[in-house]
Design an enzyme around this catalytic site. Sequence first.
Site, mmCIF file in Angstrom:
data_model
loop_
_atom_site.group_PDB
_atom_site.id
_atom_site.type_symbol
_atom_site.label_atom_id
_atom_site.label_comp_id
_atom_site.label_asym_id
_atom_site.label_seq_id
_atom_site.Cartn_x
_atom_site.Cartn_y
_atom_site.Cartn_z
ATOM 1 N N GLY A 24 0.127 14.201 -3.088
ATOM 2 C CA GLY A 24 -1.332 14.108 -3.227
ATOM 3 C C GLY A 24 -1.670 12.983 -4.178
ATOM 4 N N LYS A 84 2.374 2.263 -5.097
ATOM 5 C CA LYS A 84 3.210 1.876 -6.247
ATOM 6 C C LYS A 84 2.499 2.184 -7.560
ATOM 7 C CE LYS A 84 3.615 -2.401 -4.711
ATOM 8 N NZ LYS A 84 3.106 -2.280 -3.329
ATOM 9 N N THR A 115 -5.348 -12.035 2.910
ATOM 10 C CA THR A 115 -6.407 -11.348 2.166
ATOM 11 C C THR A 115 -7.509 -12.336 1.770
ATOM 12 O OG1 THR A 115 -5.228 -11.722 0.098
ATOM 13 C CG2 THR A 115 -4.824 -9.627 1.220
ATOM 14 N N ASP A 171 0.812 -1.224 0.000
ATOM 15 C CA ASP A 171 0.000 0.000 0.000
ATOM 16 C C ASP A 171 0.843 1.271 0.000
ATOM 17 O OD1 ASP A 171 -2.299 -1.676 0.192
ATOM 18 O OD2 ASP A 171 -1.863 -1.905 2.323
ATOM 19 N N ALA A 179 -3.075 -8.446 -4.613
ATOM 20 C CA ALA A 179 -2.578 -7.097 -4.935
ATOM 21 C C ALA A 179 -3.740 -6.237 -5.438
ATOM 22 C CB ALA A 179 -1.508 -7.190 -6.006
ATOM 23 N N HIS A 238 -4.264 -2.286 -7.467
ATOM 24 C CA HIS A 238 -3.848 -0.934 -7.850
ATOM 25 C C HIS A 238 -5.043 -0.216 -8.448
ATOM 26 C CE1 HIS A 238 0.320 -2.083 -7.545
ATOM 27 N NE2 HIS A 238 0.195 -3.015 -8.463
ATOM 28 N N ALA A 247 -7.275 -1.576 -0.038
ATOM 29 C CA ALA A 247 -7.996 -1.524 -1.314
ATOM 30 C C ALA A 247 -8.642 -2.871 -1.643
ATOM 31 C CB ALA A 247 -7.043 -1.120 -2.433
ATOM 32 N N THR A 248 -7.975 -3.984 -1.286
ATOM 33 C CA THR A 248 -8.499 -5.297 -1.646
ATOM 34 C C THR A 248 -9.505 -5.801 -0.610
ATOM 35 O OG1 THR A 248 -6.444 -5.779 -2.776
ATOM 36 C CG2 THR A 248 -7.805 -7.674 -2.256
HETATM 37 P P1 IMP Z 1 -1.837 -13.098 1.538
HETATM 38 O O1 IMP Z 1 -0.967 -12.413 0.526
HETATM 39 O O2 IMP Z 1 -3.303 -12.964 1.219
HETATM 40 O O3 IMP Z 1 -1.411 -14.498 1.796
HETATM 41 O O4 IMP Z 1 -1.667 -12.324 2.944
HETATM 42 C C1 IMP Z 1 -0.451 -12.373 3.684
HETATM 43 C C2 IMP Z 1 -0.178 -11.046 4.359
HETATM 44 O O5 IMP Z 1 0.147 -10.082 3.368
HETATM 45 C C3 IMP Z 1 -1.374 -10.461 5.120
HETATM 46 O O6 IMP Z 1 -0.872 -9.773 6.254
HETATM 47 C C4 IMP Z 1 -1.981 -9.480 4.152
HETATM 48 O O7 IMP Z 1 -2.687 -8.460 4.802
HETATM 49 C C5 IMP Z 1 -0.728 -8.953 3.472
HETATM 50 N N1 IMP Z 1 -0.949 -8.466 2.101
HETATM 51 C C6 IMP Z 1 -1.060 -9.197 0.977
HETATM 52 N N2 IMP Z 1 -1.215 -8.409 -0.097
HETATM 53 C C7 IMP Z 1 -1.177 -7.147 0.342
HETATM 54 C C8 IMP Z 1 -1.243 -5.875 -0.313
HETATM 55 O O8 IMP Z 1 -1.356 -5.752 -1.537
HETATM 56 N N3 IMP Z 1 -1.163 -4.785 0.507
HETATM 57 C C9 IMP Z 1 -1.001 -4.889 1.861
HETATM 58 N N4 IMP Z 1 -0.916 -6.050 2.494
HETATM 59 C C10 IMP Z 1 -1.009 -7.169 1.754
#
Ligand code: IMP
Length: 502
Positions: free
Chosen positions: A490, A30, A143, A27, A53, A55, A373-374
Site C-alpha cells: 500500500g 523508489k 518528458t 515509477d 524524475a 518522487h 507523476a511528472t
Molecule cells: P526523457 O528522460 O525525458 O528523455 O524521456 C525518455 C524516456 O524515459 C521516455 O519514454 C520517458 O517517458 C521515460 N522517462 C523518463 N523519466 C521517467 C520517469 O521518472 N519515470 C518513467 N518514465 C520516465
Amino acid sequence: MSNHHQKLKKVLKPYRNLVVVGGNWGDEGKGKIIDLVMAHYDVTVRFSGGANAGHTVYATNGKKLVSHLIPCGLAQNKECVMGRGELVDLKLFLEEIEQAKKVLGKRLPPIHLDQMSPLWTPWHGLLEAWLEYVKGKGKVGTTGKGIGPLEGLYKLRMAPVVGQIFLDKNKLVEVLKPLYDALLPIFKELSKVGKGLDPSLRRVPTPLVVADLLREYAKQIKPFTTDTSFVLFKAAADHRRMLFEGAQALGLDSRFGTYPFVSSGNSAAFGAAEGTGLPMQNFGATLMVVKTLPTRVGAGPFPSEMWTRDKAMSFAKDHLGLFVTPPTPSLEKRGKDRRVEFLAEKLRLINSGQAKGADYSQYFQVLGDERGATTGRGRSVGFIDIPWLAYAIRINGPKWLALTRFDMLSSVKTIPVVVGYKLNGKLLSPGQLPPPWDMEKVKPVFENWTGWNENIFGVNRGANLPQPAKLFLSRLEKHLKTQILLVGTGPGREDIVVRADK
Ligand code: IMP
C-alpha cells in the site's frame, strides 16, 4: 524503534553505502522504499537524471514533499548531495528549496549542488522539440524536460555547467555563444515547422538573454554550489553512511536499457560511481526496486505489456473519472461509485477467464491509478516479467529486491506470469536480451500462477500474508535467484513487509 526498523537495522548494518535503483521502466515506487531505508543512512545522494524524475515523499510532520532534483532523503532532514551526474534546472532547484522551507521549516539540512553538473537553458528544450519532431513516428516520447539534449550536448563538450553562472557576464556569453551558433540553424528550421509546436518555443533567446536569465540565480545558488565529489570523499573518510538514489530505471538506462527508447543518463547501479566520482570500492550493496506489475510511459519495447501502448496511455485521459488521487486500492473500501463498479466488472471478467489484454490493463491501470507523476500521462501496464528481471538483475547485481504494489494482485484467482522469451521460436536463456531491432519480435511465454482471495492491502507482517501469496513470493525468488527483502502492500509508510529472516 518499529519492528520494521529493528529488522532493517540488522540487515543493512554491514552495508555502509547502499545504492537503490529501479528494475523496470521507472515509477517503481523508489521514493517510498528510499524513505523507509533512509532512516539507516546519514547522507542521501543523487547521481543521474534531472527534472524528468519525480518522487513524492512525506516529511515527519506528515506534509507532502515532491522532489525532482533534490534527493528524497531531504524529507527526513538528511544531508543531500546532488552528484555531478545530475542534470540541473536552476529554476526548478530553487522552487524545490522554497517548497522544502515551507514543509520542513527555514533550517534545511546541508544541500550540495555540483559546480560541474550540466546546466539547463531554454535552448535544450527547443532542441528536444526539434529532435522529437524529426523522429516523427519513431519519437521517444520524452518528458519534455530537455534531458537528452543536456546529456548529449555535455558529451559533445557544448553544455554550460552550473558553476559558470558565477563568471562575469562577458565570459558567460562566450561560453554560451558556440552552443547558440551551433543550434541556430536548427532553431530556424524549427520556426518554419513551428505549427504543431508550442508557440512559446518559437521565440529563441540570444546568448545575452540566456546569460542574464542564468545569472539571476547566482546569488541564491552560491551557498549550495561546490565540488560534490569532494564532499562525498570526505563523507566516506568520516565513515558516514550514504544512500545513493537512482533515477528512472534499468529499462531507461542509456547504455543497457531498451535503446533508443531510453532516457539519457545512467540509471543502472554502476551509474552511482560515474555520477558521483566516488571509487567503485565504496559501493557494497544494491537494492533493486521492482514493480509487481511493471509500467511504461513513452515509446519502446515492453514484452509483457497487456494492451496497446497508445490505447493504454490515452485511456487514463479519456476516463479520468475512473481514476482517483491519491490511489485507494483497498478493495474493501470500495464505495458504490463508477470506479467501484468498473473494477468489480473487470475483476469478474478476469476471474471467469474471459478477460482480454485490454481488460487486464484497464483493471490494473484504474486500481493502481497508473498515471505519470511528472507528466500526468497514463501508464501502460505489463504482467510480471521474469526474463526482463533476470536481465535487470544481471546488469544491476542487486543483493535484494523490493517488490512494490504486491497488493494489486489481491483477489485475482490466477495470475499470468511471463517466465520466458522466445525469439524466432527459440527460447532465450535467462538474462539474455536481444538487440532493439529484435525486441519487438520477442514472444513472451506465460505460466499461470495461483493467486489468493484475501485483500492484502496494508499487510505489514510476513506471517499475515495468505499462504498462496507466500508461495508466490518464494516461487518468484527461486526464478530470480535473489532475495525479496521488501514487499509493498500500500502507499503508506507502514504498508510493507520486511522479510529479513529469510
Ligand atoms: P526523457 O528522460 O525525458 O528523455 O524521456 C525518455 C524516456 O524515459 C521516455 O519514454 C520517458 O517517458 C521515460 N522517462 C523518463 N523519466 C521517467 C520517469 O521518472 N519515470 C518513467 N518514465 C520516465
